[in-house]
Design a protein around this motif. Structure first.
Motif, short mmCIF file in Angstrom:
data_model
loop_
_atom_site.label_atom_id
_atom_site.label_comp_id
_atom_site.label_asym_id
_atom_site.label_seq_id
_atom_site.Cartn_x
_atom_site.Cartn_y
_atom_site.Cartn_z
N GLN A 1 7.00 -2.06 -3.26
CA GLN A 1 6.96 -3.37 -2.60
C GLN A 1 6.92 -4.45 -3.67
OE1 GLN A 1 3.71 -4.05 0.09
NE2 GLN A 1 4.80 -5.71 1.09
N ILE A 2 7.84 -5.42 -3.56
CA ILE A 2 7.84 -6.55 -4.47
C ILE A 2 7.37 -7.77 -3.71
CG2 ILE A 2 9.60 -5.65 -6.02
CD1 ILE A 2 11.65 -7.40 -4.59
N GLU A 3 6.75 -8.66 -4.49
CA GLU A 3 6.14 -9.84 -3.87
C GLU A 3 5.22 -9.35 -2.77
OE1 GLU A 3 6.76 -12.79 -5.38
OE2 GLU A 3 8.09 -11.67 -6.70
N SER A 4 5.23 -9.99 -1.63
CA SER A 4 4.34 -9.53 -0.57
C SER A 4 5.11 -9.08 0.66
CB SER A 4 3.37 -10.64 -0.19
OG SER A 4 4.10 -11.78 0.23
N VAL A 5 6.45 -9.10 0.58
CA VAL A 5 7.21 -8.78 1.78
C VAL A 5 8.26 -7.69 1.60
CG1 VAL A 5 6.89 -10.95 3.01
CG2 VAL A 5 8.68 -10.77 1.32
N ASP A 6 9.05 -7.75 0.56
CA ASP A 6 10.18 -6.84 0.40
C ASP A 6 9.74 -5.44 -0.02
OD1 ASP A 6 11.94 -8.88 1.00
OD2 ASP A 6 12.25 -9.43 -1.10
N VAL A 7 10.14 -4.45 0.76
CA VAL A 7 9.90 -3.04 0.42
C VAL A 7 11.25 -2.44 0.04
CG1 VAL A 7 9.14 -0.79 1.24
CG2 VAL A 7 7.92 -2.85 1.95
N LEU A 8 11.32 -1.90 -1.16
CA LEU A 8 12.55 -1.29 -1.64
C LEU A 8 12.49 0.21 -1.42
CD1 LEU A 8 12.81 -3.19 -5.06
CD2 LEU A 8 13.92 -3.77 -2.89
N LEU A 9 13.54 0.76 -0.85
CA LEU A 9 13.62 2.19 -0.58
C LEU A 9 14.74 2.86 -1.35
CD1 LEU A 9 13.12 1.99 3.29
CD2 LEU A 9 11.41 2.60 1.57
N GLU A 10 15.72 2.10 -1.79
CA GLU A 10 16.89 2.62 -2.51
C GLU A 10 16.49 2.95 -3.95
OE1 GLU A 10 20.43 3.96 -3.48
OE2 GLU A 10 19.96 3.33 -1.44
N PRO A 11 16.71 4.20 -4.41
CA PRO A 11 16.31 4.59 -5.77
C PRO A 11 16.82 3.67 -6.86
CG PRO A 11 16.95 6.52 -4.53
CD PRO A 11 17.27 5.33 -3.67
N THR A 12 18.06 3.19 -6.75
CA THR A 12 18.61 2.29 -7.76
C THR A 12 17.82 0.99 -7.82
OG1 THR A 12 20.80 3.22 -7.36
CG2 THR A 12 20.72 1.10 -8.51
N GLU A 13 17.47 0.45 -6.67
CA GLU A 13 16.70 -0.79 -6.62
C GLU A 13 15.26 -0.57 -7.10
OE1 GLU A 13 17.65 -3.97 -6.08
OE2 GLU A 13 19.66 -3.11 -6.14
N ILE A 14 14.69 0.58 -6.79
CA ILE A 14 13.34 0.90 -7.25
C ILE A 14 13.33 0.96 -8.78
CG2 ILE A 14 11.57 2.71 -7.34
CD1 ILE A 14 12.32 3.37 -4.41
N ARG A 15 14.32 1.64 -9.36
CA ARG A 15 14.41 1.73 -10.82
C ARG A 15 14.56 0.34 -11.44
NH1 ARG A 15 17.00 6.65 -9.69
NH2 ARG A 15 19.08 5.77 -9.60
#
Length: 158
Positions: A25-39
């Motif tokens: 989770q970035i900031e207080s709202v966006d949750v990233l689930l895609e491995p590329t975005e997580i990396r």
């Protein structure tokens, strides 16, 4: 900074099973689930965390060190002198076996066993680094192992 591989986002638990980061989770709202975005977000987070900015701790350290005794000019010259093979040989000899001092995974035993073959090359690389004022990129890389802390593990700070 290079984009890390999937290897760097997994860890082996004591039972031999691997665990992975499945969401961030970035900031207080966006949750990233895609491995590329997580990396990508993880690289950004740790790049910012380990940037060369002056921190309060550095300022405290400088003020603490300010009044400590200084080296004599003779001792400073000796320490600033050219690195010798004898000095360099002491480094791996003083290291504990079973450790890998670099990202390449080569254990201390490798350096001890092949010292006669690699010593001149290692000396040349380190002398060049001292002249340039920077280690080669391969020596400046590191692998960070993320260890879970208390709190919600979806946040990289935890």
């Amino acid at each position: 900074m290079d984009a890390p591989s999937k290897f760097f986002f997994s860890s082996e638990q004591k039972n031999g099973q691997k665990s992975f980061i499945h969401a961030v989770q970035i900031e207080s709202v966006d949750v990233l689930l895609e491995p590329t975005e997580i990396r990508k977000q993880t690289v950004h987070f740790y790049s910012k965390l380990y940037s060369r900015g002056r921190s309060g701790a550095q300022i405290v350290e400088e003020s603490f060190l300010k009044d400590l005794p200084k080296l004599s000019e003779q001792a400073a010259r000796e320490l600033d002198g050219e690195l010798t093979l004898a000095e360099l040989h002491k480094a791996p000899q003083g290291m504990e076996n079973g450790r890998a001092p670099g990202i390449d995974g080569l254990p201390v035993e490798f350096y001890k066993a092949f010292w006669a073959v690699i010593r001149q090359d290692v000396l040349e690389v380190l002398r060049d680094s001292m002249n340039v004022g920077q280690l080669p990129l391969s020596c400046r890389r590191a692998v960070l192992t993320l260890l879970p802390k208390k709190g919600d593990l979806i946040h990289l700070k935890n």
